[in-house]
Design a protein around this motif. Structure first.
Motif, PDB file in Angstrom:
ATOM      1  N   TYR A   1       0.838  -1.200   0.000  1.00  7.94           N
ATOM      2  CA  TYR A   1       0.000   0.000   0.000  1.00  7.94           C
ATOM      3  C   TYR A   1       0.879   1.258   0.000  1.00  7.94           C
ATOM      4  O   TYR A   1       0.661   2.192  -0.774  1.00  7.94           O
ATOM      5  CB  TYR A   1      -0.921  -0.018   1.226  1.00  7.94           C
ATOM      6  N   ASP A   2       1.898   1.275   0.854  1.00 11.01           N
ATOM      7  CA  ASP A   2       2.809   2.421   0.923  1.00 11.01           C
ATOM      8  C   ASP A   2       3.567   2.605  -0.387  1.00 11.01           C
ATOM      9  O   ASP A   2       3.777   3.732  -0.847  1.00 11.01           O
ATOM     10  CB  ASP A   2       3.807   2.250   2.070  1.00 11.01           C
ATOM     11  N   LEU A   3       3.976   1.490  -0.982  1.00 14.30           N
ATOM     12  CA  LEU A   3       4.693   1.559  -2.255  1.00 14.30           C
ATOM     13  C   LEU A   3       3.817   2.167  -3.341  1.00 14.30           C
ATOM     14  O   LEU A   3       4.238   3.063  -4.069  1.00 14.30           O
ATOM     15  CB  LEU A   3       5.161   0.157  -2.684  1.00 14.30           C
ATOM     16  N   LEU A   4       2.602   1.685  -3.458  1.00 18.92           N
ATOM     17  CA  LEU A   4       1.715   2.178  -4.507  1.00 18.92           C
ATOM     18  C   LEU A   4       1.278   3.623  -4.278  1.00 18.92           C
ATOM     19  O   LEU A   4       0.920   4.310  -5.225  1.00 18.92           O
ATOM     20  CB  LEU A   4       0.498   1.261  -4.632  1.00 18.92           C
ATOM     21  N   ARG A   5       1.329   4.079  -3.032  1.00 15.95           N
ATOM     22  CA  ARG A   5       0.978   5.467  -2.726  1.00 15.95           C
ATOM     23  C   ARG A   5       2.161   6.410  -2.890  1.00 15.95           C
ATOM     24  O   ARG A   5       1.994   7.626  -2.833  1.00 15.95           O
ATOM     25  CB  ARG A   5       0.470   5.570  -1.285  1.00 15.95           C
ATOM     26  N   SER A   6       3.353   5.876  -3.085  1.00 16.34           N
ATOM     27  CA  SER A   6       4.564   6.709  -3.128  1.00 16.34           C
ATOM     28  C   SER A   6       4.506   7.728  -4.268  1.00 16.34           C
ATOM     29  O   SER A   6       3.976   7.467  -5.341  1.00 16.34           O
ATOM     30  CB  SER A   6       5.812   5.839  -3.260  1.00 16.34           C
ATOM     31  N   ARG A   7       5.073   8.905  -3.985  1.00 12.87           N
ATOM     32  CA  ARG A   7       5.061  10.004  -4.968  1.00 12.87           C
ATOM     33  C   ARG A   7       5.824   9.634  -6.243  1.00 12.87           C
ATOM     34  O   ARG A   7       5.411   9.969  -7.341  1.00 12.87           O
ATOM     35  CB  ARG A   7       5.694  11.257  -4.366  1.00 12.87           C
ATOM     36  N   TRP A   8       6.956   8.951  -6.106  1.00 15.13           N
ATOM     37  CA  TRP A   8       7.762   8.640  -7.289  1.00 15.13           C
ATOM     38  C   TRP A   8       7.032   7.688  -8.221  1.00 15.13           C
ATOM     39  O   TRP A   8       7.112   7.818  -9.437  1.00 15.13           O
ATOM     40  CB  TRP A   8       9.137   8.103  -6.898  1.00 15.13           C
ATOM     41  N   LEU A   9       6.290   6.716  -7.677  1.00 15.78           N
ATOM     42  CA  LEU A   9       5.528   5.807  -8.533  1.00 15.78           C
ATOM     43  C   LEU A   9       4.392   6.557  -9.222  1.00 15.78           C
ATOM     44  O   LEU A   9       4.132   6.352 -10.410  1.00 15.78           O
ATOM     45  CB  LEU A   9       4.990   4.625  -7.733  1.00 15.78           C
ATOM     46  N   GLN A  10       3.736   7.441  -8.486  1.00 16.23           N
ATOM     47  CA  GLN A  10       2.662   8.247  -9.075  1.00 16.23           C
ATOM     48  C   GLN A  10       3.213   9.093 -10.229  1.00 16.23           C
ATOM     49  O   GLN A  10       2.593   9.194 -11.290  1.00 16.23           O
ATOM     50  CB  GLN A  10       2.034   9.158  -8.006  1.00 16.23           C
TER      51      GLN A  10
END
Length: 195
Positions: free
Chosen positions: A28-37
C-alpha cells in the motif's frame, strides 16, 4: 488510464490494511509513493503522445498560401484583408516559415537501410545489417582478424561506447561490409580507416 486502475487498487488495499494482512501495508505504501505516481503520470503522457503523433496537415503550405492570397484578392477590401495579404506576401513568412514547414513535412525521418547484397551465402546462420550513425565520437569497438577463418570480426565492444549503447554489435560478429565497402581481404587497419 493507469492512474485510475492504481486508485482502485489502493482502495482495495486500504481495506486489507485495516485487516492487517501480511505485506499489504508495505505494498500500500509503495503504490501510494510520490515517485511511482510521477512515473505513472509520465507513462500516461507518453502513451497519449504516441497515440496522436503530430503529422502535418498539408505538405504544400506555400501553395496553400498562394491560394489564400488569390481568394483574398477577390474578397471585398477592408483593413484586415489588406493586412492579412501583406503578412502572407512577406518574405519572412513565405521564404522562411512556409519553406521550412514544407521541407520538414515532406522529409522522412525514419532511418533507411541499404539493400541486402545479392551474394549472401546460403549456409550462413544469420546476417544482420547494422546502421550506426556516429559523429565525432569513436565507435567503441575493436576489430581483429580471426586466426582460423581470416574474417574481420569485432574483438570487443567497449562498455558505454556507441556500439555498446546501440546494442547492435557484439564481440565475435563478422564484418562483411562497412559503409558499402566489402572488407574481405582487407587488413584490420584498412577497415578502421573506412570506419
Amino acid at each position: 488510464g493507469v492512474s485510475h486502475v492504481l486508485t482502485l487498487v489502493l482502495q482495495e488495499l486500504s481495506l486489507l490494511c485495516k485487516r492487517d494482512v501480511n505485506g499489504v501495508g508495505t505494498l500500500y505504501d509503495l503504490l501510494r509513493s510520490r515517485w511511482l505516481q510521477a512515473l505513472l503520470k509520465i507513462y500516461e503522457c507518453l502513451q497519449h503522445y504516441l497515440g496522436r503523433r503530430p503529422a502535418p496537415v498539408t505538405l504544400q503550405a506555400r501553395a496553400l498560401n498562394r491560394e489564400v492570397i488569390e481568394l483574398l484578392r477577390e474578397a471585398p477590401p477592408s483593413g484586415e484583408i489588406k493586412e492579412l495579404r501583406r503578412l502572407l506576401r512577406s518574405p519572412h513568412l513565405k521564404a522562411a516559415l512556409l519553406s521550412a514547414h514544407d521541407t520538414v513535412a515532406q522529409k522522412d525521418f525514419e532511418p533507411t537501410l541499404p539493400p541486402l547484397p545479392d551474394n549472401i551465402p546460403e549456409n550462413e546462420e544469420a546476417m544482420r545489417i547494422v546502421c550506426l550513425v556516429k559523429n565525432n565520437q569513436p565507435l567503441g569497438a575493436t576489430i581483429k582478424r580471426h586466426e582460423i577463418t581470416g574474417d574481420i570480426t569485432v574483438a570487443r565492444v567497449i562498455h558505454g561506447g556507441l556500439a555498446d549503447r546501440s546494442g547492435l554489435l557484439y564481440a565475435g560478429d563478422k564484418l562483411v561490409e562497412v559503409n558499402g565497402v566489402p572488407v574481405e581481404g582487407l587488413e584490420p587497419e584498412q577497415v578502421i580507416n573506412i570506419l
